[in-house]
Each structure stands twice: as C-alpha cells, then as structure tokens.
Design a protein around this motif. Sequence first.
Motif, PDB file in Angstrom:
ATOM      1  N   VAL A 229      -4.456   6.718  -3.455  1.00  0.00           N
ATOM      2  CA  VAL A 229      -4.114   6.196  -4.807  1.00  0.00           C
ATOM      3  C   VAL A 229      -3.135   6.866  -5.652  1.00  0.00           C
ATOM      4  O   VAL A 229      -2.144   6.498  -6.094  1.00  0.00           O
ATOM      5  N   ASP A 230      -3.435   8.330  -5.482  1.00  0.00           N
ATOM      6  CA  ASP A 230      -2.501   9.259  -6.330  1.00  0.00           C
ATOM      7  C   ASP A 230      -1.324   9.530  -5.547  1.00  0.00           C
ATOM      8  O   ASP A 230      -0.263   9.628  -6.164  1.00  0.00           O
ATOM      9  N   THR A 231      -1.275   9.356  -4.414  1.00  0.00           N
ATOM     10  CA  THR A 231       0.048   9.434  -3.522  1.00  0.00           C
ATOM     11  C   THR A 231       0.943   8.214  -4.058  1.00  0.00           C
ATOM     12  O   THR A 231       2.182   8.446  -4.217  1.00  0.00           O
ATOM     13  N   ASP A 232       0.521   7.196  -4.283  1.00  0.00           N
ATOM     14  CA  ASP A 232       1.210   5.792  -4.541  1.00  0.00           C
ATOM     15  C   ASP A 232       1.873   6.247  -6.024  1.00  0.00           C
ATOM     16  O   ASP A 232       3.100   5.842  -6.145  1.00  0.00           O
ATOM     17  N   ARG A 233       0.976   6.454  -7.007  1.00  0.00           N
ATOM     18  CA  ARG A 233       1.327   6.861  -8.208  1.00  0.00           C
ATOM     19  C   ARG A 233       2.581   7.925  -8.232  1.00  0.00           C
ATOM     20  O   ARG A 233       3.553   7.759  -8.800  1.00  0.00           O
TER      21      ARG A 233
ATOM     22  N   ILE B  19       4.083   7.388   4.853  1.00  0.00           N
ATOM     23  CA  ILE B  19       4.089   6.758   3.510  1.00  0.00           C
ATOM     24  C   ILE B  19       5.006   5.663   3.425  1.00  0.00           C
ATOM     25  O   ILE B  19       6.102   5.462   4.006  1.00  0.00           O
ATOM     26  N   CYS B  20       4.955   4.804   2.293  1.00  0.00           N
ATOM     27  CA  CYS B  20       5.751   3.752   1.767  1.00  0.00           C
ATOM     28  C   CYS B  20       6.426   4.261   0.677  1.00  0.00           C
ATOM     29  O   CYS B  20       5.635   4.547  -0.371  1.00  0.00           O
ATOM     30  N   ASP B  21       7.479   4.487   0.451  1.00  0.00           N
ATOM     31  CA  ASP B  21       8.335   4.744  -0.720  1.00  0.00           C
ATOM     32  C   ASP B  21       9.386   3.699  -0.939  1.00  0.00           C
ATOM     33  O   ASP B  21      10.534   3.836  -1.419  1.00  0.00           O
TER      34      ASP B  21
ATOM     35  N   SER C 103       0.831  -0.992  -0.018  1.00  0.00           N
ATOM     36  CA  SER C 103       0.083  -0.297  -0.099  1.00  0.00           C
ATOM     37  C   SER C 103       1.029   1.196   0.037  1.00  0.00           C
ATOM     38  O   SER C 103       2.108   1.054   0.149  1.00  0.00           O
ATOM     39  N   ALA C 104       0.331   2.428  -0.132  1.00  0.00           N
ATOM     40  CA  ALA C 104       0.885   3.788  -0.067  1.00  0.00           C
ATOM     41  C   ALA C 104       1.292   3.931   1.322  1.00  0.00           C
ATOM     42  O   ALA C 104       2.230   4.934   1.507  1.00  0.00           O
ATOM     43  N   LEU C 105       0.704   3.427   2.442  1.00  0.00           N
ATOM     44  CA  LEU C 105       0.908   3.609   3.773  1.00  0.00           C
ATOM     45  C   LEU C 105       2.064   2.427   4.048  1.00  0.00           C
ATOM     46  O   LEU C 105       2.161   1.340   3.516  1.00  0.00           O
TER      47      LEU C 105
END
Length: 431
Positions: free
Chosen positions: A418-422, A359-361, A316-318
């Motif tokens: 969703v947009d954060t992940d992108r 966040i997860c980057d 996930s983005a988190l």
Amino acid sequence: MGFNKYVNLLKRELTPALGCTEPIAVAYASAKAREILGSIPERVEVLVSGNILKNGMGVGIPKTKMTGLDIAAALGLIGGNAEAKLEVLKDIEDKHIEEAVNYLKENRLKVKLKDVKNKLYIEIVCFDGQNESKVIIKDKHTNIVHISLNEDLIYEKKDDEVKECNNCNEQEEKKEEVSLTIDCIYDFSQKVKFEDIKFLLEGAKMNRRVAQEGIEKDYGLRVGKVFYESIGKGIFADSIESYAIAITSAAVDARMDGCIFPVMTTAGSGNQGLTCTLPVVAVAEKLESSEENFARALAISNLITIHIKSYLGRLSALCGCGVAAAIGSSCAITYLLGGDKKAINHSVKNMIAGLSGMICDGAKQGCALKISTSVSSAIQSAVLAINDIEVSCKDGIIHDCVEQTIKNLGNLGIEGMVDTDRVILNMMVCK
C-alpha cells in the motif's frame, strides 16, 4: 463445475482494446458523458484514482503521438464512440485530434486526483450551461456504475444490484461465479472440446499482428525490434527464448507508443493480454504445435492470468503484466514442452519466487523492458518445471500448496505494498 462457465469467463475477460486500457477507459467514460449531455460540454472535470493517474501519465494515445489522460478524455468527448467501449477511439480522425488539442488549450478540461478506496475509479462531469452530466466507472474498465443528467438518475449499480431509472435501456447480465484453481484450469484445458476454445486463436492472431508492427517499425524504445535484429548476431542466440522475448516486447513497444491496431486484452489489460499470449505464440511456432495444442495452451495461460489477477486486483502496486500474465504464459509453455499438472504447479511457484517484487510504476514505454525480463523468467521457470524442479516452501512466500502461494502473492500486492503504491505515485507526480 460445467465447462461452459470457463468458456464464458474467457469470453468476458478477453476483449479487444485500442490503446492502453486506463486512458481508454477515461475516453470511454467521457464519450458516454457527452452522449448523455447531448452536446460538447463547455467544460469537463475528470476525477480519477491514483492508479488510473499512474497508468495514464506516460502512455501513448492511439493516432495522436501524445500522452496523458487529458488528451484521452478530450478525444472521447470530441469524437469517441461510446458503443465501442474499449475501442472508443477507433473512429478518431485528424480533425478530432485538432479539436481536442484546441479544447485543452482553452483550459476547458481538468484532470484531478480523487481520494477513493477503489484503485480503478473514473468520474467524468460535463457542464454545458445549466446542464450537467455525470458518468462513474469503478473496479473494471467498462463497469459503469452511475449515469445522471442534472437531477435525474439514469442508471445506478451498487455491487451486484442494478437499478434502472427513467426508461434507461442499460442492462447488466448477471455474471456466473467461477471459482478457479490451477488444477481445475489444467483439467478444463485438457477436456474441453477444441471447438469451444478455438476462438482463442483469433486473439493470438490479433496480438501477433501488433508484435509484427513493433518489429517492422520504430515504436517506443524499440526494445523488441533491437532484440529481434540481434538474434543470430552473436548477441542473442537463435532460440525459443530470444524469439519469445523479441516478439512480446515488440508488441508492448508498439502498444505503449500509440499503435493504431487493437490488442486482445486479458483481465482488463492489453499488456497482460500480450504477455500471456505472445510467449505462447513463440513457443508454439518454434515447436510447430498443432492448433488444438496451441489453443489448449492459450486457455491455460489466460485462465491462470485471470486467476492470479483475482487476488491482485485490476490495478496494483505489483506489475500485473510482468507477474500475473508471465506466470500464465510460463504455465502454458510448460504444457507445450510436455509438462503435466504437477509441472505446471512447479512453474507457478518458480515464477512467484523469481518475480514477486516487480513493481508497477505506470504504463509507459519502459514496460517493454519489464516484460522482456518476465518472458525470459517464464521460459526458464518452465524448463525447470519440466525437469521436476520447484522452489521449496522454505523459500520466502512460497507455500507447499500452490493456491496458498498465489494468495500470498495477492496479499503482498494488496496489503503489503500500500505504501509502495503511494510512494511511486508521489514520485511520478512530483516529476
């Protein structure tokens, strides 16, 4: 619900892995595709989802001092043991590494982004002359859903259905559905027989070994080692919190830099396994807790991590480690400090109020810094919880009901970011 379902869930979701689970899942798929092909392929295509690409770009591959999905896939082809699943690279030797590097230099393997809805998606296509093998993994790191050789479908799985073809002996056990809540997890942890959860101690021992490796040697950013050496020097106090931060981040340092020792994963992630285990190890050691209380605390931590990840998804983005696993460890620490069911509910809310935006980057050396922050919050939240302090439902995404609060966190991670992940993936790829 019978306690066996909880025990079986723990046994399914806690599995050993050598290396970060995203590149290792790619190595597993490539080893399986080579096995089906029957030879080292002339060329290979590795097609992955954005989240797999994100988590495979910066993490060390065991035994290689290298990073990336390409070397992971090549090692799976050259010397991987598909039977070992997430320990697929356990038999890798220097000769395999040399061959894999040469394979990449010859430009025979391509890693490509595939536009799919699944956050966890891996497709390996091997070509050798007129022969072509394909293996697809979806949703879980070892969940093979497709195996084919040329036009022959060997194995296919759609949702809960398993289709067998051509005398394939792949079998999939039908999993028991387990509905979790914080309250039922607590009740289970208190009533289950110690002998039924004693196996959790072995996973903790495995992860503690990796922590010691990170303290004794120079891995990654050396976050845990430096913190450990700073304890008692007037920088960090000789406290439970400092010790928990040091050993947990040391283990993450080692794992993210390609440590050769396996870790016990939780809900598909080694860092989650470390984060929901090692802070609990630290507190149990400092408090000199009995093995039984320690095992019951580990049951709480692991099951709550699994519960929260069921809303966030495998990827996930988190940050699953910094958020979900840290919530699990905070609840276990609350228990070891004498907290009851009410206090554990408080701890969940306190953690979500404090860490919901992490966040997860991608998997990388810097994960040790995020997890050190999460471990600190886990202990602080537990201390507040045992003093009957919880964040009010008037605050942000916190709800009166702890289960709705967890659902809100899941909605934030799945729908809201969703947009954060992108954007994160674009930033990483553009570098």
